[in-house]
Scaffold this motif. Structure first.
Motif, PDB file in Angstrom:
ATOM      1  N   ILE A 237       0.851  -1.128   0.119  1.00 25.21           N
ATOM      2  CA  ILE A 237       0.086  -0.128   0.129  1.00 25.21           C
ATOM      3  C   ILE A 237       0.834   1.347   0.158  1.00 25.21           C
ATOM      4  O   ILE A 237       1.730   1.430   0.625  1.00 25.21           O
ATOM      5  N   GLN A 238       0.619   2.320  -0.627  1.00 27.79           N
ATOM      6  CA  GLN A 238       1.283   3.315  -1.011  1.00 27.79           C
ATOM      7  C   GLN A 238       0.292   4.746  -0.734  1.00 27.79           C
ATOM      8  O   GLN A 238      -0.718   4.898  -1.246  1.00 27.79           O
ATOM      9  N   LEU A 239       0.586   5.240   0.438  1.00 22.82           N
ATOM     10  CA  LEU A 239      -0.137   6.313   1.012  1.00 22.82           C
ATOM     11  C   LEU A 239       0.269   7.708   0.448  1.00 22.82           C
ATOM     12  O   LEU A 239       1.503   8.143   0.724  1.00 22.82           O
ATOM     13  N   HIS A 240      -0.533   8.498  -0.137  1.00 24.71           N
ATOM     14  CA  HIS A 240       0.149   9.887  -0.650  1.00 24.71           C
ATOM     15  C   HIS A 240      -0.411  11.223  -0.094  1.00 24.71           C
ATOM     16  O   HIS A 240      -0.404  12.343  -0.577  1.00 24.71           O
ATOM     17  N   GLY A 241      -1.434  10.969   0.889  1.00 24.02           N
ATOM     18  CA  GLY A 241      -2.072  12.145   1.511  1.00 24.02           C
ATOM     19  C   GLY A 241      -1.536  12.544   2.880  1.00 24.02           C
ATOM     20  O   GLY A 241      -0.261  12.340   3.050  1.00 24.02           O
ATOM     21  N   ASN A 242      -2.718  12.726   3.766  1.00 27.24           N
ATOM     22  CA  ASN A 242      -2.402  13.466   5.030  1.00 27.24           C
ATOM     23  C   ASN A 242      -2.485  12.070   6.055  1.00 27.24           C
ATOM     24  O   ASN A 242      -3.070  12.479   7.140  1.00 27.24           O
ATOM     25  N   GLU A 243      -2.347  10.908   5.679  1.00 30.38           N
ATOM     26  CA  GLU A 243      -2.799   9.815   6.449  1.00 30.38           C
ATOM     27  C   GLU A 243      -1.721   9.898   7.843  1.00 30.38           C
ATOM     28  O   GLU A 243      -0.580  10.277   7.706  1.00 30.38           O
ATOM     29  N   SER A 244      -2.330   9.484   9.107  1.00 31.96           N
ATOM     30  CA  SER A 244      -1.688   9.811  10.203  1.00 31.96           C
ATOM     31  C   SER A 244      -0.835   8.273  10.523  1.00 31.96           C
ATOM     32  O   SER A 244      -1.078   7.393   9.910  1.00 31.96           O
TER      33      SER A 244
ATOM     34  N   LEU B 227       3.868  -1.496   3.838  1.00 34.36           N
ATOM     35  CA  LEU B 227       3.544   0.117   3.589  1.00 34.36           C
ATOM     36  C   LEU B 227       4.695   1.093   3.133  1.00 34.36           C
ATOM     37  O   LEU B 227       5.630   1.019   3.757  1.00 34.36           O
ATOM     38  N   ILE B 228       4.012   1.849   2.031  1.00 28.61           N
ATOM     39  CA  ILE B 228       5.031   2.770   1.662  1.00 28.61           C
ATOM     40  C   ILE B 228       4.449   4.238   1.778  1.00 28.61           C
ATOM     41  O   ILE B 228       3.068   4.457   1.643  1.00 28.61           O
ATOM     42  N   LYS B 229       5.048   5.051   2.949  1.00 27.59           N
ATOM     43  CA  LYS B 229       4.561   6.368   2.800  1.00 27.59           C
ATOM     44  C   LYS B 229       5.082   7.434   2.146  1.00 27.59           C
ATOM     45  O   LYS B 229       6.424   7.781   2.005  1.00 27.59           O
ATOM     46  N   ALA B 230       4.268   8.069   1.159  1.00 21.52           N
ATOM     47  CA  ALA B 230       4.893   9.141   0.165  1.00 21.52           C
ATOM     48  C   ALA B 230       4.857  10.427   0.761  1.00 21.52           C
ATOM     49  O   ALA B 230       4.005  10.792   1.491  1.00 21.52           O
TER      50      ALA B 230
ATOM     51  N   VAL C  46       5.961   2.177   9.289  1.00 22.00           N
ATOM     52  CA  VAL C  46       6.002   1.869   7.570  1.00 22.00           C
ATOM     53  C   VAL C  46       7.261   1.106   7.488  1.00 22.00           C
ATOM     54  O   VAL C  46       7.952   1.128   8.087  1.00 22.00           O
ATOM     55  N   ASP C  47       7.159   0.535   6.153  1.00 23.15           N
ATOM     56  CA  ASP C  47       8.256  -0.161   5.662  1.00 23.15           C
ATOM     57  C   ASP C  47       9.210   0.670   4.896  1.00 23.15           C
ATOM     58  O   ASP C  47      10.441   0.456   4.740  1.00 23.15           O
ATOM     59  N   TYR C  48       8.605   1.671   4.111  1.00 22.23           N
ATOM     60  CA  TYR C  48       9.630   2.333   3.063  1.00 22.23           C
ATOM     61  C   TYR C  48       8.936   3.843   3.166  1.00 22.23           C
ATOM     62  O   TYR C  48       7.748   3.984   3.420  1.00 22.23           O
ATOM     63  N   PHE C  49       9.718   4.675   2.805  1.00 27.05           N
ATOM     64  CA  PHE C  49       9.188   6.121   2.375  1.00 27.05           C
ATOM     65  C   PHE C  49       9.508   6.414   0.855  1.00 27.05           C
ATOM     66  O   PHE C  49      10.389   5.669   0.362  1.00 27.05           O
ATOM     67  N   LEU C  50       8.586   7.118   0.330  1.00 27.37           N
ATOM     68  CA  LEU C  50       8.745   7.557  -0.998  1.00 27.37           C
ATOM     69  C   LEU C  50       8.809   9.129  -1.129  1.00 27.37           C
ATOM     70  O   LEU C  50       8.129   9.681  -0.492  1.00 27.37           O
ATOM     71  N   PHE C  51       9.783   9.492  -1.815  1.00 26.01           N
ATOM     72  CA  PHE C  51       9.962  11.135  -2.159  1.00 26.01           C
ATOM     73  C   PHE C  51       9.483  11.481  -3.538  1.00 26.01           C
ATOM     74  O   PHE C  51      10.466  11.176  -4.334  1.00 26.01           O
ATOM     75  N   ASP C  52       8.652  12.300  -3.490  1.00 25.76           N
ATOM     76  CA  ASP C  52       8.146  12.938  -4.921  1.00 25.76           C
ATOM     77  C   ASP C  52       8.022  14.182  -4.748  1.00 25.76           C
ATOM     78  O   ASP C  52       8.260  14.971  -3.832  1.00 25.76           O
ATOM     79  N   THR C  53       8.240  14.913  -6.062  1.00 21.10           N
ATOM     80  CA  THR C  53       8.265  16.439  -6.113  1.00 21.10           C
ATOM     81  C   THR C  53       6.823  16.925  -5.556  1.00 21.10           C
ATOM     82  O   THR C  53       5.813  16.537  -5.580  1.00 21.10           O
ATOM     83  N   LYS C  54       6.893  17.807  -4.621  1.00 19.97           N
ATOM     84  CA  LYS C  54       5.883  18.428  -3.572  1.00 19.97           C
ATOM     85  C   LYS C  54       4.965  19.029  -4.521  1.00 19.97           C
ATOM     86  O   LYS C  54       5.400  19.727  -5.557  1.00 19.97           O
ATOM     87  N   SER C  55       3.705  18.787  -4.241  1.00 22.80           N
ATOM     88  CA  SER C  55       2.622  19.131  -5.231  1.00 22.80           C
ATOM     89  C   SER C  55       1.062  19.138  -4.381  1.00 22.80           C
ATOM     90  O   SER C  55       1.016  17.942  -3.987  1.00 22.80           O
ATOM     91  N   PRO C  56       0.264  20.058  -4.668  1.00 18.65           N
ATOM     92  CA  PRO C  56      -1.035  19.840  -4.042  1.00 18.65           C
ATOM     93  C   PRO C  56      -1.766  18.893  -4.887  1.00 18.65           C
ATOM     94  O   PRO C  56      -2.891  18.408  -4.434  1.00 18.65           O
ATOM     95  N   LYS C  57      -1.279  18.323  -5.954  1.00 16.71           N
ATOM     96  CA  LYS C  57      -1.933  17.403  -6.653  1.00 16.71           C
ATOM     97  C   LYS C  57      -1.475  15.758  -6.055  1.00 16.71           C
ATOM     98  O   LYS C  57      -1.964  14.783  -6.770  1.00 16.71           O
ATOM     99  N   HIS C  58      -0.593  15.656  -5.089  1.00 13.71           N
ATOM    100  CA  HIS C  58      -0.255  14.501  -4.482  1.00 13.71           C
ATOM    101  C   HIS C  58       0.390  13.468  -5.393  1.00 13.71           C
ATOM    102  O   HIS C  58       0.515  12.471  -5.396  1.00 13.71           O
ATOM    103  N   GLY C  59       1.373  14.457  -6.076  1.00 13.42           N
ATOM    104  CA  GLY C  59       2.127  13.554  -6.870  1.00 13.42           C
ATOM    105  C   GLY C  59       1.739  13.543  -8.362  1.00 13.42           C
ATOM    106  O   GLY C  59       0.822  14.097  -8.790  1.00 13.42           O
ATOM    107  N   GLY C  60       2.358  12.683  -9.218  1.00 17.05           N
ATOM    108  CA  GLY C  60       2.102  12.678 -10.418  1.00 17.05           C
ATOM    109  C   GLY C  60       2.352  13.840 -11.470  1.00 17.05           C
ATOM    110  O   GLY C  60       1.903  14.089 -12.371  1.00 17.05           O
ATOM    111  N   THR C  61       3.198  14.674 -11.042  1.00 16.39           N
ATOM    112  CA  THR C  61       3.461  15.837 -11.819  1.00 16.39           C
ATOM    113  C   THR C  61       4.418  15.715 -13.031  1.00 16.39           C
ATOM    114  O   THR C  61       4.555  16.358 -13.987  1.00 16.39           O
ATOM    115  N   GLY C  62       5.195  14.875 -12.910  1.00 14.43           N
ATOM    116  CA  GLY C  62       6.263  14.409 -14.226  1.00 14.43           C
ATOM    117  C   GLY C  62       7.365  15.613 -14.006  1.00 14.43           C
ATOM    118  O   GLY C  62       8.209  15.536 -14.936  1.00 14.43           O
TER     119      GLY C  62
END
Length: 212
Positions: free
Chosen positions: A80-87, A102-105, A124-140
């Protein structure tokens, strides 16, 4: 280094990419994403037939617990990869109840405070670091990988490198990336159209990463 091909939207393309044997495929269950996998239009039993060597990652943004539970069961998710404001509390419940990793983005920019990782470290088992965006990732959009250099001072968890990665960027920069990622997340730069991966580009980058 693990390879995750993310944002696959069409069943035939998912099956074609799986045959190329990435380590993971990412399926997005966030309706706000243009790469949303609409399971009402997808044969879920076919997803369960993907070879077990290709792990399935379900990507969510602030989901209800019941939705995650249902997708783990119906799709056979491994991660499971979580991209929001999950606690951290929500993450702990998923880890305790479901047979997943579990991956926390986290969105990263030049002002990133890695202190946030400490509260998630136990759950969590892993972190994922993506470019910060209000779109929750996927900016390219890629970010300078040197922004990750403070990370080991705050967490010992393996991490996934994400954000606008293609083979050119990898060839130019992977040898200078410190710390070294556990996995790389590949999506928009490998596409023929939104949610549909170019099989030549996928095969090319998998072959390259296998040489590292």
């Amino acid at each position: 280094m693990q390879i995750k091909i993310c944002g696959l939207k069409y069943l035939q393309n998912i099956q074609e990419v799986a045959k190329l044997q990435p380590d993971m495929i990412g399926l997005i269950f966030y309706p706000g994403s243009p790469r949303f996998l609409n399971t009402s239009k997808t044969n879920l039993s076919s997803l369960k037939k993907i070879p077990p060597t290709v792990k399935k990652v379900g990507v969510f943004v602030n989901p209800p617990y019941e939705e995650v539970e249902e997708k783990v069961d119906s799709v056979g998710l491994d991660y499971i990869q979580l991209h929001g404001n999950e606690s951290p509390t929500f993450c702990a419940r998923l880890k305790e109840d479901l047979p997943i990793q579990l991956i926390k983005a986290l969105g990263i920019d030049e002002k990133m405070n890695f202190e946030i990782c400490k509260s998630f470290e136990p759950v969590v088992d892993y972190f994922l670091f993506d470019t910060k965006s209000p779109k929750h990732g996927g900016t390219g959009i890629a970010y300078p990988w040197e922004w990750l250099s403070p990370y080991p001072m705050y967490s010992s968890k393996p991490f996934v490198l994400s954000g606008g990665i293609d083979i050119s960027l990898l060839k130019q920069n992977i040898s200078t990336c410190n710390p070294i990622p556990w996995a790389i997340d590949l999506s928009s730069k490998l596409e023929r159209s939104v949610g549909k991966k170019d099989l030549y580009k996928v095969e090319e980058i998998i072959s390259y990463v296998r040489t590292l």
